[in-house]
Write a protein that holds these residues in place. Structure first.
Motif, PDB file in Angstrom:
ATOM      1  N   GLN A  33       0.825  -1.210   0.000  1.00 43.30           N
ATOM      2  CA  GLN A  33       0.000   0.000   0.000  1.00 43.30           C
ATOM      3  C   GLN A  33       0.863   1.265   0.000  1.00 43.30           C
ATOM      4  O   GLN A  33       0.594   2.213  -0.743  1.00 43.30           O
ATOM      5  CB  GLN A  33      -0.928   0.012   1.220  1.00 43.30           C
ATOM      6  N   GLU A  34       1.893   1.253   0.818  1.00 43.35           N
ATOM      7  CA  GLU A  34       2.753   2.431   0.909  1.00 43.35           C
ATOM      8  C   GLU A  34       3.478   2.702  -0.410  1.00 43.35           C
ATOM      9  O   GLU A  34       3.618   3.854  -0.834  1.00 43.35           O
ATOM     10  CB  GLU A  34       3.770   2.250   2.041  1.00 43.35           C
ATOM     11  N   ARG A  35       3.943   1.663  -1.070  1.00 41.51           N
ATOM     12  CA  ARG A  35       4.627   1.849  -2.342  1.00 41.51           C
ATOM     13  C   ARG A  35       3.683   2.398  -3.411  1.00 41.51           C
ATOM     14  O   ARG A  35       4.044   3.271  -4.203  1.00 41.51           O
ATOM     15  CB  ARG A  35       5.236   0.523  -2.811  1.00 41.51           C
ATOM     16  N   ILE A  36       2.455   1.904  -3.408  1.00 39.38           N
ATOM     17  CA  ILE A  36       1.459   2.391  -4.371  1.00 39.38           C
ATOM     18  C   ILE A  36       1.117   3.852  -4.105  1.00 39.38           C
ATOM     19  O   ILE A  36       1.070   4.685  -5.017  1.00 39.38           O
ATOM     20  CB  ILE A  36       0.199   1.509  -4.332  1.00 39.38           C
ATOM     21  N   VAL A  37       0.887   4.170  -2.839  1.00 36.83           N
ATOM     22  CA  VAL A  37       0.535   5.541  -2.470  1.00 36.83           C
ATOM     23  C   VAL A  37       1.688   6.495  -2.792  1.00 36.83           C
ATOM     24  O   VAL A  37       1.473   7.604  -3.290  1.00 36.83           O
ATOM     25  CB  VAL A  37       0.154   5.623  -0.983  1.00 36.83           C
ATOM     26  N   ASN A  38       2.927   6.077  -2.531  1.00 40.47           N
ATOM     27  CA  ASN A  38       4.079   6.928  -2.856  1.00 40.47           C
ATOM     28  C   ASN A  38       4.166   7.211  -4.350  1.00 40.47           C
ATOM     29  O   ASN A  38       4.485   8.331  -4.770  1.00 40.47           O
ATOM     30  CB  ASN A  38       5.372   6.268  -2.369  1.00 40.47           C
ATOM     31  N   SER A  39       3.885   6.193  -5.165  1.00 40.56           N
ATOM     32  CA  SER A  39       3.898   6.379  -6.616  1.00 40.56           C
ATOM     33  C   SER A  39       2.852   7.401  -7.047  1.00 40.56           C
ATOM     34  O   SER A  39       3.116   8.295  -7.863  1.00 40.56           O
ATOM     35  CB  SER A  39       3.640   5.048  -7.326  1.00 40.56           C
TER      36      SER A  39
END
Length: 423
Positions: free
Chosen positions: A105-111
């Protein structure tokens, strides 16, 4: 993809190096989540386009079209922080419901947050790439037209007129100077290898006066300089600029001779209209350094030798830009040149990128943030710099990692040199 990746969004999202490493086989492809493989396979698992980010939300959170459109609007240039957080909150809730792990989730949100800074749709990237290709094609196959058009549209773009002229000469074109006999108002193409600078390159002369001068010339060619000065009601500052730029050379007068003659009061000077030649002027011809200074004072460029060529013998410690590819990685190097660009984008964490030009080409230096702060005034104000550091030579990309930045004094034209700075 090249157009889309060198953007603040992918840089902030730390996507650039992973993409390059994956393309070069140094890193395995990682799709963040298995369901993203159909979306990200052609970009090696790195989301480069806005459409990919929206499709990721539809796949991982089961967003419908309207919800994806809401996310796109939140990522738009005029978004509000509140609207963005609301969209991301909805995305997180949907991913949690579908049991997506917190790390993913964090990687997606950062993108997505990175793209919220500068979203770049694929359609824009394709259009940009087409323009870039067309520009390169014109530069290679119709060089004179390409450079003449750019010079006529200044100020614009990344490079000054001086750099464009130097680059044109570097690619085998001949650039003819401003000439009262042959120049039109705009720069013109003489033949497949030659450009004539236009009268529009002269500083401080009203365009109406230039148009009038060309119109009078079309009625009958100038007999001599006195004929031009008699038939054209040019203000004295315009006559001085034309003379200093060498625009009267074709009428039998070198620059100082033309300056001497153009100072006469038309119709009132006792000897005005009497046939003269260069020998009548008590002033000597300008030396190369003086012609360079006169060129930059009147046009902010020169069609003669590059400024660095005139001082090359006095700076044996400086490496020419053309020789950098033949030097080894990690070697200590000194570069001296004219600053043509300074970049310090907000995404660079205070680091600065400087482009220096010499008579052989352009070199690039990377100035760490600590050094930039220590030498801020020198870096931002000096038109010529001496940069000492260690050469970084990796995969064909050559950059000088700066360790010391010093001013290089070139007083004759320092106040006339233009650079394009982005901070």
């Amino acid at each position: 993809m090249q157009v889309a990746i060198i953007r603040p969004g992918p840089i902030v999202g730390k996507m650039v190096h992973p993409y390059l490493d994956r393309r070069n086989g140094k890193q395995p492809v990682d799709y963040i989540h298995p369901s993203f493989e159909p979306v990200l396979s052609r970009t090696l698992g790195v989301p480069l386009f806005q459409e990919q980010v929206l499709k990721m939300a539809m796949v991982i959170a089961d967003f419908n079209g309207s919800e994806a459109e809401e996310l796109r609007r939140a990522m738009s240039f005029h978004r509000s922080e509140e609207r963005m957080q609301r969209a991301l909150g909805k995305l997180r809730a949907a991913m949690t419901k579908r049991e997506v792990t917190h790390d993913v989730q964090e990687r997606i949100v950062n993108s997505i947050q990175s793209f919220a800074l500068y979203g770049f749709p694929e359609s824009h990237a394709i259009s940009f790439a087409l323009l870039a290709y067309a520009s390169v094609w014109l530069k290679v196959h119709r060089g004179p037209e390409f450079y003449a058009a750019l010079l006529n549209c200044q100020p614009m773009g990344f490079y000054s007129s001086a750099t464009l002229v130097h680059d044109a000469k570097h690619h085998g074109l001949k650039i003819l100077p401003v000439c009262a006999v042959n120049s039109e108002v705009k720069c013109t193409v003489v033949d497949d290898k030659t450009i004539r600078l236009g009268l529009n390159q002269l500083k401080g002369i009203d365009r109406t006066a230039l148009l009038s001068m060309v119109a009078v010339r079309c009625q009958a060619a100038w007999k001599d300089l006195d004929d031009l000065l008699t038939r054209c009601s040019l203000p004295k500052d315009a006559r001085r600029a034309l003379a200093k730029a060498g625009a009267f050379n074709a009428l039998g007068h070198h620059r100082r001779s033309a300056l001497w003659r153009s100072e006469a009061e038309v119709h009132h000077d006792l000897f005005f209209g009497v046939e003269t030649n260069e020998g009548d002027s008590p002033l000597a011809m300008m030396k190369p350094e003086e012609r360079l200074e006169a060129d930059y004072q009147t046009t902010r460029m020169t069609v003669g030798p590059h400024p660095m060529l005139l001082v090359r013998a006095a700076i044996p410690q400086a490496i020419k830009a053309i020789n950098l590819p033949f030097m080894r990685h990690g070697q200590g190097v000194t570069l001296i040149g004219m600053v043509i660009c300074r970049q310090r984008p907000g995404t660079a964490k205070g680091h600065c990128f400087i482009s220096l030009e010499d008579e052989t080409g352009i070199s690039n230096a990377f100035v760490p943030s600590a050094l930039f702060e220590a030498k801020r005034l020198i870096i931002t104000q000096e038109p010529f710099l001496e940069i000492r550091g260690m050469l970084q030579h990796s995969e064909g990309v050559i950059t000088l990692l700066a360790g010391t930045v010093l001013p290089f004094r070139y007083p004759a034209i320092s106040s006339q040199v233009q650079s394009h700075d982005f901070r």
